[in-house]
Design a protein around this motif. Structure first.
Motif, PDB file in Angstrom:
ATOM      1  N   ALA A 197     -10.717   2.918   2.377  1.00 26.72           N
ATOM      2  CA  ALA A 197     -10.089   3.520   3.559  1.00 26.72           C
ATOM      3  C   ALA A 197     -10.001   5.044   3.424  1.00 26.72           C
ATOM      4  O   ALA A 197      -9.522   5.722   4.336  1.00 26.72           O
ATOM      5  N   ARG A 198     -10.436   5.556   2.290  1.00 25.55           N
ATOM      6  CA  ARG A 198     -10.464   6.990   1.992  1.00 25.55           C
ATOM      7  C   ARG A 198      -9.074   7.643   1.978  1.00 25.55           C
ATOM      8  O   ARG A 198      -8.927   8.800   2.349  1.00 25.55           O
ATOM      9  N   GLN A 220       0.834  -1.200   0.000  1.00 23.69           N
ATOM     10  CA  GLN A 220       0.000   0.000   0.000  1.00 23.69           C
ATOM     11  C   GLN A 220       0.871   1.253   0.000  1.00 23.69           C
ATOM     12  O   GLN A 220       0.581   2.221  -0.701  1.00 23.69           O
ATOM     13  N   PHE A 221       1.949   1.223   0.791  1.00 23.64           N
ATOM     14  CA  PHE A 221       2.891   2.345   0.843  1.00 23.64           C
ATOM     15  C   PHE A 221       3.436   2.617  -0.553  1.00 23.64           C
ATOM     16  O   PHE A 221       3.505   3.768  -0.988  1.00 23.64           O
ATOM     17  N   SER A 222       3.822   1.563  -1.266  1.00 22.12           N
ATOM     18  CA  SER A 222       4.383   1.715  -2.614  1.00 22.12           C
ATOM     19  C   SER A 222       3.380   2.345  -3.573  1.00 22.12           C
ATOM     20  O   SER A 222       3.740   3.208  -4.382  1.00 22.12           O
ATOM     21  N   GLN A 262      -3.014  -6.158 -13.146  1.00 19.60           N
ATOM     22  CA  GLN A 262      -4.196  -5.312 -12.979  1.00 19.60           C
ATOM     23  C   GLN A 262      -5.135  -5.819 -11.887  1.00 19.60           C
ATOM     24  O   GLN A 262      -5.684  -5.026 -11.131  1.00 19.60           O
ATOM     25  N   THR A 263      -5.310  -7.128 -11.771  1.00 21.26           N
ATOM     26  CA  THR A 263      -6.223  -7.683 -10.768  1.00 21.26           C
ATOM     27  C   THR A 263      -5.758  -7.345  -9.357  1.00 21.26           C
ATOM     28  O   THR A 263      -6.534  -6.871  -8.529  1.00 21.26           O
ATOM     29  N   THR A 264      -4.482  -7.581  -9.082  1.00 18.49           N
ATOM     30  CA  THR A 264      -3.931  -7.293  -7.760  1.00 18.49           C
ATOM     31  C   THR A 264      -3.980  -5.798  -7.478  1.00 18.49           C
ATOM     32  O   THR A 264      -4.349  -5.370  -6.384  1.00 18.49           O
ATOM     33  N   LEU A 265      -3.609  -5.001  -8.472  1.00 18.34           N
ATOM     34  CA  LEU A 265      -3.619  -3.550  -8.306  1.00 18.34           C
ATOM     35  C   LEU A 265      -5.033  -3.044  -8.045  1.00 18.34           C
ATOM     36  O   LEU A 265      -5.252  -2.235  -7.133  1.00 18.34           O
ATOM     37  N   THR A 266      -6.007  -3.523  -8.808  1.00 14.69           N
ATOM     38  CA  THR A 266      -7.398  -3.084  -8.636  1.00 14.69           C
ATOM     39  C   THR A 266      -7.897  -3.419  -7.237  1.00 14.69           C
ATOM     40  O   THR A 266      -8.548  -2.592  -6.584  1.00 14.69           O
ATOM     41  N   LEU A 275      -6.240  -0.988  -4.844  1.00 15.24           N
ATOM     42  CA  LEU A 275      -6.809   0.352  -5.003  1.00 15.24           C
ATOM     43  C   LEU A 275      -8.204   0.443  -4.386  1.00 15.24           C
ATOM     44  O   LEU A 275      -8.544   1.454  -3.761  1.00 15.24           O
ATOM     45  N   ASN A 276      -9.003  -0.614  -4.538  1.00 16.98           N
ATOM     46  CA  ASN A 276     -10.339  -0.616  -3.936  1.00 16.98           C
ATOM     47  C   ASN A 276     -10.249  -0.531  -2.415  1.00 16.98           C
ATOM     48  O   ASN A 276     -11.027   0.192  -1.779  1.00 16.98           O
TER      49      ASN A 276
END
Length: 178
Positions: free
Chosen positions: A88-89, A49-51, A75-79, A82-83
């Protein structure tokens, strides 16, 4: 320890490594990720998440393609990540001229989380570099950059051929070996 204050590369740790490049890299990656996650725990962020937050902060605004490329993440892992960050706003979607593009930016909460995590990340980074040595890390980075280029190039399908289909040269070698 050797004369430079680092552990030698032989011994029990070396014996745990696989001759398989992928297995070894994944094992080392998991161990290093756990180290960074442990140090980052007080911030509430994991190193992945930091990255992502750091990449968005560097770009100011980022879309999926930019982050996929920058972080070499599927893309799946990134999506999925990101969600979670959006829930977590700490990031929010922003309008993009091309409506199909999903652009993200940090929220004030996200900027605060990133700033709180940076000194913790620096502590983890310093710990690893102290043990490994900056010269060894620079050499490892150079070699890993080359490996990344090789892996990315080998994944790109060649025009007119599907990934599962052997190249004409490979087919010829396989036939000659029979």
């Amino acid at each position: 320890m050797n004369g430079r204050g680092r552990r030698p590369t032989n011994g029990p740790d070396r014996e745990r490594l696989s001759p398989c490049v992928c297995s070894t890299l994944r094992m080392v990656s998991r161990a290093v990720t756990q180290l960074y996650d442990d140090v980052l725990r007080p911030s509430g962020l994991r190193v992945t998440q930091f990255s992502i937050l750091a990449a968005i902060a560097r770009l100011g605004e980022a879309n999926l393609r930019q982050l996929e490329h920058m972080l070499a993440i599927d893309q799946t892992t990134l999506t999925r990540s990101l969600n979670l960050l959006e829930r977590a706003r700490v990031i929010e979607r922003v309008p993009h001229p091309d409506g199909r593009v999903k652009a993200m930016t940090l929220t004030s909460k996200g900027r605060g989380a990133l700033e709180a995590a940076r000194p913790l990340w620096a502590r983890a980074q310093d710990k690893v570099l102290r043990e490994l040595g900056t010269t060894a890390w620079a050499d490892a980075q150079r070699r890993l950059a080359h490996l990344l280029r090789v892996a990315v190039e080998k994944r790109r399908p060649i025009r007119g051929r599907s990934r599962g289909q052997p190249s004409p040269a490979r087919r010829g070698r396989a036939l000659a070996a029979r």
